[in-house]
Design a protein around this motif. Sequence first.
Motif, PDB file in Angstrom:
ATOM      1  N   UNK A   1       0.803  -1.226   0.000  1.00  0.00           N
ATOM      2  CA  UNK A   1       0.000   0.000   0.000  1.00  0.00           C
ATOM      3  C   UNK A   1       0.839   1.281   0.000  1.00  0.00           C
ATOM      4  N   UNK A   2       1.807   1.469   0.894  1.00  0.00           N
ATOM      5  CA  UNK A   2       2.545   2.746   0.919  1.00  0.00           C
ATOM      6  C   UNK A   2       3.261   3.041  -0.401  1.00  0.00           C
ATOM      7  N   UNK A   3       3.847   2.024  -1.015  1.00  0.00           N
ATOM      8  CA  UNK A   3       4.554   2.233  -2.280  1.00  0.00           C
ATOM      9  C   UNK A   3       3.573   2.624  -3.386  1.00  0.00           C
ATOM     10  N   UNK A   4       2.421   1.961  -3.407  1.00  0.00           N
ATOM     11  CA  UNK A   4       1.417   2.293  -4.413  1.00  0.00           C
ATOM     12  C   UNK A   4       0.892   3.711  -4.214  1.00  0.00           C
ATOM     13  N   UNK A   5       0.609   4.059  -2.975  1.00  0.00           N
ATOM     14  CA  UNK A   5       0.037   5.380  -2.690  1.00  0.00           C
ATOM     15  C   UNK A   5       1.016   6.486  -3.091  1.00  0.00           C
TER      16      UNK A   5
ATOM     17  N   UNK B   1      -5.657   8.009   7.738  1.00  0.00           N
ATOM     18  CA  UNK B   1      -4.208   8.023   7.918  1.00  0.00           C
ATOM     19  C   UNK B   1      -3.499   7.419   6.709  1.00  0.00           C
ATOM     20  N   UNK B   2      -4.011   6.292   6.225  1.00  0.00           N
ATOM     21  CA  UNK B   2      -3.392   5.622   5.082  1.00  0.00           C
ATOM     22  C   UNK B   2      -3.827   6.210   3.749  1.00  0.00           C
ATOM     23  N   UNK B   3      -5.017   6.753   3.682  1.00  0.00           N
ATOM     24  CA  UNK B   3      -5.595   7.298   2.447  1.00  0.00           C
ATOM     25  C   UNK B   3      -6.098   8.720   2.718  1.00  0.00           C
TER      26      UNK B   3
ATOM     27  N   UNK C   1      -8.753   5.715  -9.406  1.00  0.00           N
ATOM     28  CA  UNK C   1      -7.915   4.579  -9.019  1.00  0.00           C
ATOM     29  C   UNK C   1      -8.723   3.648  -8.117  1.00  0.00           C
ATOM     30  N   UNK C   2      -8.708   2.353  -8.445  1.00  0.00           N
ATOM     31  CA  UNK C   2      -9.441   1.337  -7.685  1.00  0.00           C
ATOM     32  C   UNK C   2      -8.461   0.218  -7.333  1.00  0.00           C
ATOM     33  N   UNK C   3      -8.465  -0.194  -6.071  1.00  0.00           N
ATOM     34  CA  UNK C   3      -7.603  -1.282  -5.638  1.00  0.00           C
ATOM     35  C   UNK C   3      -8.344  -2.601  -5.569  1.00  0.00           C
ATOM     36  N   UNK C   4      -7.705  -3.664  -6.050  1.00  0.00           N
ATOM     37  CA  UNK C   4      -8.306  -4.995  -6.003  1.00  0.00           C
ATOM     38  C   UNK C   4      -7.228  -5.999  -5.593  1.00  0.00           C
ATOM     39  N   UNK C   5      -7.525  -7.281  -5.684  1.00  0.00           N
ATOM     40  CA  UNK C   5      -6.572  -8.297  -5.289  1.00  0.00           C
ATOM     41  C   UNK C   5      -6.340  -8.263  -3.791  1.00  0.00           C
ATOM     42  N   UNK C   6      -5.103  -8.066  -3.374  1.00  0.00           N
ATOM     43  CA  UNK C   6      -4.761  -8.023  -1.958  1.00  0.00           C
ATOM     44  C   UNK C   6      -4.830  -6.610  -1.368  1.00  0.00           C
ATOM     45  N   UNK C   7      -5.513  -5.718  -2.047  1.00  0.00           N
ATOM     46  CA  UNK C   7      -5.679  -4.368  -1.503  1.00  0.00           C
ATOM     47  C   UNK C   7      -6.372  -4.437  -0.145  1.00  0.00           C
ATOM     48  N   UNK C   8      -5.798  -3.856   0.901  1.00  0.00           N
ATOM     49  CA  UNK C   8      -6.429  -3.914   2.230  1.00  0.00           C
ATOM     50  C   UNK C   8      -7.534  -2.872   2.360  1.00  0.00           C
ATOM     51  N   UNK C   9      -8.738  -3.351   2.622  1.00  0.00           N
ATOM     52  CA  UNK C   9      -9.879  -2.441   2.735  1.00  0.00           C
ATOM     53  C   UNK C   9      -9.691  -1.458   3.885  1.00  0.00           C
ATOM     54  N   UNK C  10      -9.055  -1.907   4.963  1.00  0.00           N
ATOM     55  CA  UNK C  10      -8.890  -1.004   6.104  1.00  0.00           C
ATOM     56  C   UNK C  10      -7.984   0.179   5.755  1.00  0.00           C
TER      57      UNK C  10
END
Length: 436
Positions: free
Chosen positions: A220-224, A266-268, A251-260
Amino acid sequence: MSLSEPLLGETSDAENQDTPQWKESKRRRQHLPRRIDDVGSTSRWKGYRLFLMLGTGALLLLGFVQLVSILIGLVSLVLPTGVDKIVRDWGRPGHLGAGLVHYPTDFSRDILPKACHSHNDYWRDVPLFSAIRSGCIGVEADIWRFDKDLYVGHSITSLTPNRTLASLYINPLLDILEKQNPTPQIMPDSDKSLHGVFDTDQAQTLILLIDFKTYGPSTWPAMYSALDPLRTKGYLTHVANNTIIQRPITVVGTGNTPFDKVVSLDANPHQDVFFDAPLEQMYLGPKNETAPPSLPNTPSDSDLRPRSAEEPVEQSGQGQNDTPSSSDAYNELNSYYASVSFNKVIGHLDRGEFSEAQLDLVRGYINGAQARGLKARYWDTPFWPIGLRNHVWDTLMKEGADFLNVDDLVGATQSDWGKWKGWWRRGKRTGSWKGH
């Protein structure tokens, strides 16, 4: 007259002996009537000759007509009409329209956006651009995080150092959007809106579906951070004051994207990454029932349960990586797509046709997603036979699916799906399936 002289009309034995045998045979044949079968053979031969002559004449006539048609076409090419000549030479130096061919935002001129998602887009000979040329408004990139880099590919063995999320998608999108948003040459302060990649519909957003293949929380951090160039330019759809602000890229996350992470400020913090919600949790029947009817070929409830992020990566996937068990958690402020495997929830089509129970499932899942403001998408649809694939596409769109998940861009965007009726329809018409 002497008795030794022959009578008139008689032939002496000497003369008979002197007459050749072949002349005698010819003389006899000339006096004999023809046989019936000889007369019939002659008549048939005359009929054959007449048929051949008429057929040859007809072919010659058709050939002459074709030749004239070809000559007329060649004449029109060599000596075009006034309008044809203008269109042919338009924009060339010294001709009408010189310097008028291009305009600042003509990157995607004449391309009409279509509700299709370019599945495994990075596999194409020309990623991203092939999908845009076909009019697809969704593309997909599978990312793998190693060290601080995000590589794009379907498996670890397919990864190369130069095929990254930045090189295949982020940087090309920046270039496209820079061209689509130039400073106006006339009234430069009049238009402040951002234009998307499609010149024919500048408000249309392009969905960038990022499929996490490596462990979600660490990816997640690298993608963001990789999205910062698009974010800085204001190109990303985001949420502000509980309102969706649509921009050129979603932008939409799928696969192992963490919903939390998606729902965490904080993360998004910019709220500009959305989730691909599990469509299998969203069934909503005609009487508002939420329990989907079971089919013999669909998995059990235990197979549809969300998976924990602690499970091995290869067992995780879209909507299964530490996601909420309640569908109430998903809405248009945190999710965009609602997706599911067609084969998983609908199953095999018996004799190539949807049963009424399967159609009820299709409608119920679509209804449930749209009631939450999400876009319903079925992936893993049949790809062969082509007629079966087209039949499924046609049915899904008629039943209200928001996107087609496609591998064949040309077949999805340029073909008439109803043109070819497959073997299952022929079989149903003729009754040839009886007893099978």
